[in-house]
Design an enzyme around this catalytic site. Structure first.
Site, PDB file in Angstrom:
ATOM      1  N   ASP A 353       1.099  -1.076  -0.076  1.00 26.83           N
ATOM      2  CA  ASP A 353       0.131   0.335  -0.366  1.00 26.83           C
ATOM      3  C   ASP A 353       0.587   1.460   0.201  1.00 26.83           C
ATOM      4  OD1 ASP A 353      -2.582  -1.776  -0.266  1.00 26.83           O
ATOM      5  OD2 ASP A 353      -2.737  -1.676   2.202  1.00 26.83           O
ATOM      6  N   LYS A 380      -5.865  -2.210  -7.140  1.00 26.81           N
ATOM      7  CA  LYS A 380      -6.797  -1.570  -5.546  1.00 26.81           C
ATOM      8  C   LYS A 380      -8.033  -1.259  -5.567  1.00 26.81           C
ATOM      9  CE  LYS A 380      -3.132  -3.424  -3.615  1.00 26.81           C
ATOM     10  NZ  LYS A 380      -3.346  -5.026  -2.122  1.00 26.81           N
ATOM     11  N   ARG A 428      -5.221   6.681  -0.769  1.00 26.19           N
ATOM     12  CA  ARG A 428      -4.119   6.718  -0.338  1.00 26.19           C
ATOM     13  C   ARG A 428      -3.254   7.448  -1.779  1.00 26.19           C
ATOM     14  NH1 ARG A 428      -3.074   3.551   3.678  1.00 26.19           N
ATOM     15  NH2 ARG A 428      -3.844   1.002   3.312  1.00 26.19           N
TER      16      ARG A 428
END
Ligand code: S3P
Length: 472
Positions: A353, A380, A428
């Site tokens: 990640d 993701k 993110r």
């Protein structure tokens, strides 16, 4: 330490004593956010609780008999979706205070059919792990989520579950949510080699195996985060882990089915994946010195720290201690001159990640950083490889994608910045490019910061407390 949701309207109301059962709203207005270069970052912050452990604490609380008392739970939208689903499946729970929860479970086999769809919002981990839970038990449930989750591949979870006796009674095109699963009265114990290194696949199979009369074994050719194994043991299951494969990089994880899980105490350490953002910010904003407190140092989670130290990052591990069965440390981080490095594909599971924010760090380094083997980034919360590439390009950073490798060329000075980055509902991506804007020549904007609340609700407040200029 600063806590609490900051910019913009939260996706759902601030968390009351009575947890929500309503599905999350997927149709809020985008919330643009801008980060600007400014003064050095100074001070200390404690990142929120680890997201992976928080999801698992809720799930194991549901599957246990008695009370599970959780401290330090991440109260981000993703985990709250898992909490809602656990409630819909029969758990009762109470919020005692910030991050302090008590969950009363129903035990293995004790779940009831939820009256409504389980809406996981943006949460890939929550939805996939819960598919394993439902897929192994005599219960029927429909899974759904937001526009990001509806694009993510679920076949990888459904394939092993079908072997264990799960029926798919309704499914959108090509193994995507919304889909409905019906579990068997008892799951079939299997031995399953995961086709990709994924803790989510491993965990779904192990959770289904909890209701199997016999041993369920998951084989992974590269070790992934081991929170499920550790926590299953904490709740009373028998789990045997042995090295697997020629060089011992892989693992075989064998779970004895139908244990009695008993509620217990869970202390959630600070999330290294959230720590990554202030960590990189402190390295690239000149003159910074920041301490990031209580960060989990599980070796299967700290590939980013290893890489940043190889790049010349001044990161000290202080006050190492045990918290909730994990080693944690305070990280003292000082602004550093970074140099480009090669990041081996084998390291990917330990930092899966963290590549978006590593790409930002690489833009400030002298020389080329080559990140190998990033194929999993394409599935993701967004296609992260494409989203990172677009964000780098929009901010004047020289990069290339060769196959599954991302190459970033830095010249040891601050990149231009000045771009607006499309986040594609990906927390993110949003936080990584806001970190870029704190040290680039011109401010950087993201088109929507709302998803930051899925994993790091206090991000902007915490960063502002260190001296960062973030508006939105
Ligand atoms: C997670 C596993 C990883 C990671 C995700 C959390 C988990 O996904 O990207 O954010 O808690 O098991 P994969 O298992 O798909 O690699």
């Amino acid at each position: 330490m600063v806590t609490g949701a900051d910019f913009g309207a939260p996706r759902r109301p601030a968390f009351p004593a009575e947890p929500p059962t309503k599905p999350v709203s997927h149709a809020t207005e985008p919330q643009p956010v801008t980060a600007s270069p400014g003064a050095p970052l100074r001070g200390a912050l404690r990142p929120p609780g680890d997201k992976s452990i928080s999801h698992r604490a809720m799930i194991l609380g549901l599957l246990s008999i008695g009370e599970t008392r959780i401290e330090g739970l991440l109260e981000g939208d993703d985990v709250l979706s898992t909490a809602s689903a656990a409630r819909q499946l029969g758990a009762s729970m109470e919020r005692l205070g910030d991050g302090r929860w008590v969950v009363r479970g129903v035990g293995i086999g004790g779940m009831s059919d939820p009256a409504e769809t389980l809406d996981f919002g943006n949460a890939g981990t929550g939805s996939r792990l819960m598919m394993g839970v439902v897929g192994g038990q005599p219960v029927t449930a429909t899974f759904d989520g937001d526009a990001s989750l509806r694009k993510r591949p679920m076949r990888r979870i459904l394939d092993p579950l079908l072997k264990m006796g799960t029926e798919i009674v309704g499914e959108a095109e090509g193994g995507r949510v919304p889909l409905t699963l019906r579990g068997p009265s008892e799951a079939i114990p299997i031995t399953y080699e995961t086709p990709v290194a994924s803790a989510q696949i491993k965990s779904a199979v192990l959770f289904a195996g909890l209701n199997a009369p016999g041993v369920t074994t998951v084989i992974e050719t590269a070790a992934t985060r081991d929170h499920t194994e550790r926590m299953l043991r904490l709740f009373g299951a028998e789990v045997v882990v042995t090295p697997h494969g020629p060089e011992g990089h892989g693992r075989a994880i064998a779970l004895t089915g139908q244990p009695t899980l008993r509620g217990t105490g869970v202390v959630v350490p600070a999330d290294p994946s959230s720590a990554a953002f202030p960590l990189v910010a402190a390295l690239i904003v000149p003159g910074s010195e920041v301490t990031i407190e209580g960060v989990m140092m599980n070796p299967l989670r700290i590939g980013l720290i290893t890489t940043l130290i190889e790049m010349g990052g001044d990161i000290e591990r202080l006050n190492e201690r045990e918290e909730g069965g994990e080693t944690v440390a305070d990280l003292r981080v000082r602004a550093s001159r970074l140099k480009g490095v090669g990041v081996p594909a084998e390291r990917a599971p330990a930092m899966i990640d963290e590549y978006p924010v590593l790409a930002v760090a690489a833009a400030f380094a002298e020389g080329t950083t080559r990140m190998n083997g990033l194929h999993e980034l394409r599935v993701k919360e967004s296609d992260r490889l494409a989203a990172v590439a677009d964000g780098l390009g929009a901010n004047g950073i020289d990069y290339a994608i060769e196959g599954d490798d991302l190459i970033v060329h830095g010249n040891g000075s601050a990149p231009r910045g000045g771009g607006t980055v499309a986040t594609h509902l990906d927390h993110r991506i949003a936080m990584s490019f806001l970190v870029l804007g704190l040290a680039s020549q011109h401010p950087v904007s993201v088109d929507d910061g709302a998803m930051i609340a899925t994993s790091f609700p206090s991000f902007t407040l915490s960063m502002r407390a260190l001296g960062a200029t973030i508006s939105g």
